[in-house]
Design a protein around this motif. Structure first.
Motif, PDB file in Angstrom:
ATOM      1  N   MET A 148       0.842  -1.208   0.000  1.00 42.65           N
ATOM      2  CA  MET A 148       0.000   0.000   0.000  1.00 42.65           C
ATOM      3  C   MET A 148       0.873   1.253   0.000  1.00 42.65           C
ATOM      4  O   MET A 148       1.842   1.332   0.751  1.00 42.65           O
ATOM      5  CB  MET A 148      -0.888  -0.014   1.254  1.00 42.65           C
ATOM      6  N   GLU A 149       0.511   2.208  -0.823  1.00 47.40           N
ATOM      7  CA  GLU A 149       1.245   3.484  -0.845  1.00 47.40           C
ATOM      8  C   GLU A 149       0.932   4.276   0.424  1.00 47.40           C
ATOM      9  O   GLU A 149      -0.224   4.380   0.830  1.00 47.40           O
ATOM     10  CB  GLU A 149       0.800   4.308  -2.060  1.00 47.40           C
ATOM     11  N   GLU A 150       1.938   4.818   1.032  1.00 48.03           N
ATOM     12  CA  GLU A 150       1.726   5.592   2.250  1.00 48.03           C
ATOM     13  C   GLU A 150       1.206   6.990   1.909  1.00 48.03           C
ATOM     14  O   GLU A 150       1.595   7.554   0.892  1.00 48.03           O
ATOM     15  CB  GLU A 150       3.070   5.743   2.935  1.00 48.03           C
ATOM     16  N   THR A 151       0.356   7.531   2.775  1.00 49.33           N
ATOM     17  CA  THR A 151      -0.116   8.901   2.554  1.00 49.33           C
ATOM     18  C   THR A 151       1.038   9.863   2.786  1.00 49.33           C
ATOM     19  O   THR A 151       1.764   9.750   3.760  1.00 49.33           O
ATOM     20  CB  THR A 151      -1.231   9.239   3.565  1.00 49.33           C
ATOM     21  N   SER A 152       1.176  10.806   1.887  1.00 55.22           N
ATOM     22  CA  SER A 152       2.202  11.829   2.056  1.00 55.22           C
ATOM     23  C   SER A 152       1.599  12.971   2.862  1.00 55.22           C
ATOM     24  O   SER A 152       0.399  13.237   2.784  1.00 55.22           O
ATOM     25  CB  SER A 152       2.639  12.329   0.681  1.00 55.22           C
ATOM     26  N   VAL A 153       2.444  13.653   3.627  1.00 51.81           N
ATOM     27  CA  VAL A 153       1.955  14.774   4.436  1.00 51.81           C
ATOM     28  C   VAL A 153       1.298  15.829   3.544  1.00 51.81           C
ATOM     29  O   VAL A 153       0.360  16.508   3.947  1.00 51.81           O
ATOM     30  CB  VAL A 153       3.103  15.366   5.296  1.00 51.81           C
ATOM     31  N   HIS A 154       1.750  15.924   2.309  1.00 57.16           N
ATOM     32  CA  HIS A 154       1.218  16.953   1.401  1.00 57.16           C
ATOM     33  C   HIS A 154      -0.193  16.644   0.911  1.00 57.16           C
ATOM     34  O   HIS A 154      -0.867  17.505   0.377  1.00 57.16           O
ATOM     35  CB  HIS A 154       2.168  17.138   0.217  1.00 57.16           C
ATOM     36  N   GLU A 155      -0.616  15.398   1.097  1.00 55.41           N
ATOM     37  CA  GLU A 155      -1.974  15.028   0.663  1.00 55.41           C
ATOM     38  C   GLU A 155      -2.987  15.216   1.788  1.00 55.41           C
ATOM     39  O   GLU A 155      -4.176  15.056   1.586  1.00 55.41           O
ATOM     40  CB  GLU A 155      -1.999  13.555   0.230  1.00 55.41           C
ATOM     41  N   THR A 208      12.416  26.698  16.098  1.00 51.37           N
ATOM     42  CA  THR A 208      12.664  25.250  16.162  1.00 51.37           C
ATOM     43  C   THR A 208      12.413  24.667  14.785  1.00 51.37           C
ATOM     44  O   THR A 208      11.483  25.078  14.070  1.00 51.37           O
ATOM     45  CB  THR A 208      11.814  24.512  17.213  1.00 51.37           C
ATOM     46  N   TYR A 209      13.248  23.685  14.455  1.00 47.48           N
ATOM     47  CA  TYR A 209      13.213  23.143  13.097  1.00 47.48           C
ATOM     48  C   TYR A 209      13.706  21.696  13.116  1.00 47.48           C
ATOM     49  O   TYR A 209      14.663  21.363  13.828  1.00 47.48           O
ATOM     50  CB  TYR A 209      14.116  24.020  12.220  1.00 47.48           C
ATOM     51  N   GLU A 210      13.078  20.858  12.304  1.00 48.39           N
ATOM     52  CA  GLU A 210      13.455  19.452  12.187  1.00 48.39           C
ATOM     53  C   GLU A 210      14.887  19.361  11.664  1.00 48.39           C
ATOM     54  O   GLU A 210      15.202  20.004  10.656  1.00 48.39           O
ATOM     55  CB  GLU A 210      12.557  18.727  11.174  1.00 48.39           C
ATOM     56  N   SER A 211      15.720  18.548  12.295  1.00 47.84           N
ATOM     57  CA  SER A 211      17.121  18.475  11.885  1.00 47.84           C
ATOM     58  C   SER A 211      17.662  17.062  12.062  1.00 47.84           C
ATOM     59  O   SER A 211      17.265  16.342  12.983  1.00 47.84           O
ATOM     60  CB  SER A 211      17.967  19.418  12.750  1.00 47.84           C
ATOM     61  N   TRP A 212      18.592  16.699  11.195  1.00 50.85           N
ATOM     62  CA  TRP A 212      19.305  15.416  11.351  1.00 50.85           C
ATOM     63  C   TRP A 212      20.401  15.562  12.403  1.00 50.85           C
ATOM     64  O   TRP A 212      21.077  16.584  12.461  1.00 50.85           O
ATOM     65  CB  TRP A 212      19.981  15.018  10.034  1.00 50.85           C
ATOM     66  N   TRP A 228      11.022   9.197   4.653  1.00 50.19           N
ATOM     67  CA  TRP A 228       9.883   9.843   5.314  1.00 50.19           C
ATOM     68  C   TRP A 228      10.101  11.358   5.401  1.00 50.19           C
ATOM     69  O   TRP A 228       9.252  12.160   5.041  1.00 50.19           O
ATOM     70  CB  TRP A 228       9.715   9.235   6.711  1.00 50.19           C
ATOM     71  N   TRP A 229      11.290  11.729   5.898  1.00 42.70           N
ATOM     72  CA  TRP A 229      11.542  13.161   6.105  1.00 42.70           C
ATOM     73  C   TRP A 229      11.797  13.911   4.808  1.00 42.70           C
ATOM     74  O   TRP A 229      11.463  15.080   4.676  1.00 42.70           O
ATOM     75  CB  TRP A 229      12.683  13.367   7.107  1.00 42.70           C
ATOM     76  N   LYS A 230      12.401  13.230   3.843  1.00 42.36           N
ATOM     77  CA  LYS A 230      12.643  13.885   2.544  1.00 42.36           C
ATOM     78  C   LYS A 230      11.312  14.243   1.892  1.00 42.36           C
ATOM     79  O   LYS A 230      11.196  15.226   1.165  1.00 42.36           O
ATOM     80  CB  LYS A 230      13.460  12.973   1.617  1.00 42.36           C
ATOM     81  N   ASP A 231      10.296  13.434   2.164  1.00 45.22           N
ATOM     82  CA  ASP A 231       8.964  13.735   1.637  1.00 45.22           C
ATOM     83  C   ASP A 231       8.316  14.879   2.427  1.00 45.22           C
ATOM     84  O   ASP A 231       7.767  15.816   1.852  1.00 45.22           O
ATOM     85  CB  ASP A 231       8.078  12.479   1.695  1.00 45.22           C
TER      86      ASP A 231
END
Ligand code: SAH
Length: 255
Positions: A1-8, A147-151, A163-166
């Motif tokens: 199953m294709e995962e839902t993208s946050v953009h959808e 604050t920002y998501e970071s590796w 996941w995060w690249k999407d």
């Protein structure tokens, strides 16, 4: 199953889900106060902009720990309504004002602010773009705190990388993000990683009951079900891969 993208995910639904929660992203009062500790004391003449404020959890932390006037801005009308009601309830309406607007088209004067604050929101317009654009609204020597998501590491397992690249294509390491601050015209003053409890106790745990209630209300609505599945997956991935990423507070001073 294709995962839902946050953009959808439908903005109306996500908004309905999150405005009932105390906060809309990882963080805590304690960590906001820690970040404030790197910034000169803000007196009653000072002005703060809180961008992507949501329902204003951190806005009120700022109000209660400075003497400044605060303009809090968000795209979500229902969040801003809640924020303004809370300001009245706390007797802070003379110092805290919520307005509906977009972070990439600010209705402010050039060099108006002593501090621009933004928790968990800059990714919506881009880290570098936001830093560049917001700078004009800061006085010289004024501060920015984001604050920002970071590796945390140079390499990551493929599953979490994907996941995060999407979700946030621009996501990068702390070192890289500090260099972006430098490049866009700030002195990097401090960075620190938000502790795990900012994700667990303050973000995932309060969602649990709300998810159940939300699924009940929207029974049979595939979009709502996909959205909750997405949020649950976000939590599972955090538990599995939290050593590789997190939220980082970036504090800078305008050159
Ligand atoms: N700062 C809050 C909310 C973070 S969630 C907290 O930490 O709890 C991100 C917020 O950014 C949401 O409230 C969303 O409505 C807002 N947002 C998304 N895109 C935006 C934009 N372009 N302009 C202003 N707000 C935006």
């Amino acid at each position: 199953m294709e995962e839902t993208s946050v953009h959808e995910i439908d903005f109306t639904l996500i908004n309905e889900f999150f405005t009932e929660l105390e906060r809309q992203g990882p963080g805590s009062a304690q960590e906001s106060i820690r970040a404030l500790g790197f910034i000169n004391h803000l007196t009653s003449n000072a002005k703060i902009a809180d961008l992507g404020c949501g329902t204003g959890y951190q806005t009120f932390v700022l109000a209660q720990n400075t003497e400044a006037s605060i303009t809090a801005l968000d795209l979500s009308t229902s969040s801003i309504d809640k924020l303004n009601k809370k300001a009245v309830h706390l007797g802070l309406q003379n110092r805290v004002k919520g307005i509906v607007g977009s972070m990439d088209s600010l209705p402010f004067q050039k060099e108006e602010f002593d501090l621009i604050w933004s928790e968990g929101a800059i990714a919506n317009i881009g880290f570098e773009k936001g830093l560049n654009y917001w700078k004009d609204f800061l006085k010289k020597d004024a501060y920015i705190a984001i604050t920002y998501e970071s590796w945390f590491t140079q390499e990551r397992p493929m599953e979490i990388e994907k996941w995060w690249k999407d979700a946030v294509p621009e996501i990068n390491t702390i070192g890289h993000n500090v260099s972006i601050m430098q490049k866009t015209g700030y002195i990097p003053v401090a960075t620190f990683i938000l502790p795990e409890t900012c994700w667990t106790d303050h973000y995932f745990v309060p969602q649990k009951a709300r998810q159940v209630e939300f699924l009940k209300k929207h029974a049979g609505n595939k979009t709502a079900e996909d959205m909750i599945a997405f949020l649950r997956r976000e939590e599972d991935l955090y538990a599995k891969y939290k050593q590789y990423y997190g939220y980082v507070f970036y504090i800078g001073k305008k050159l």
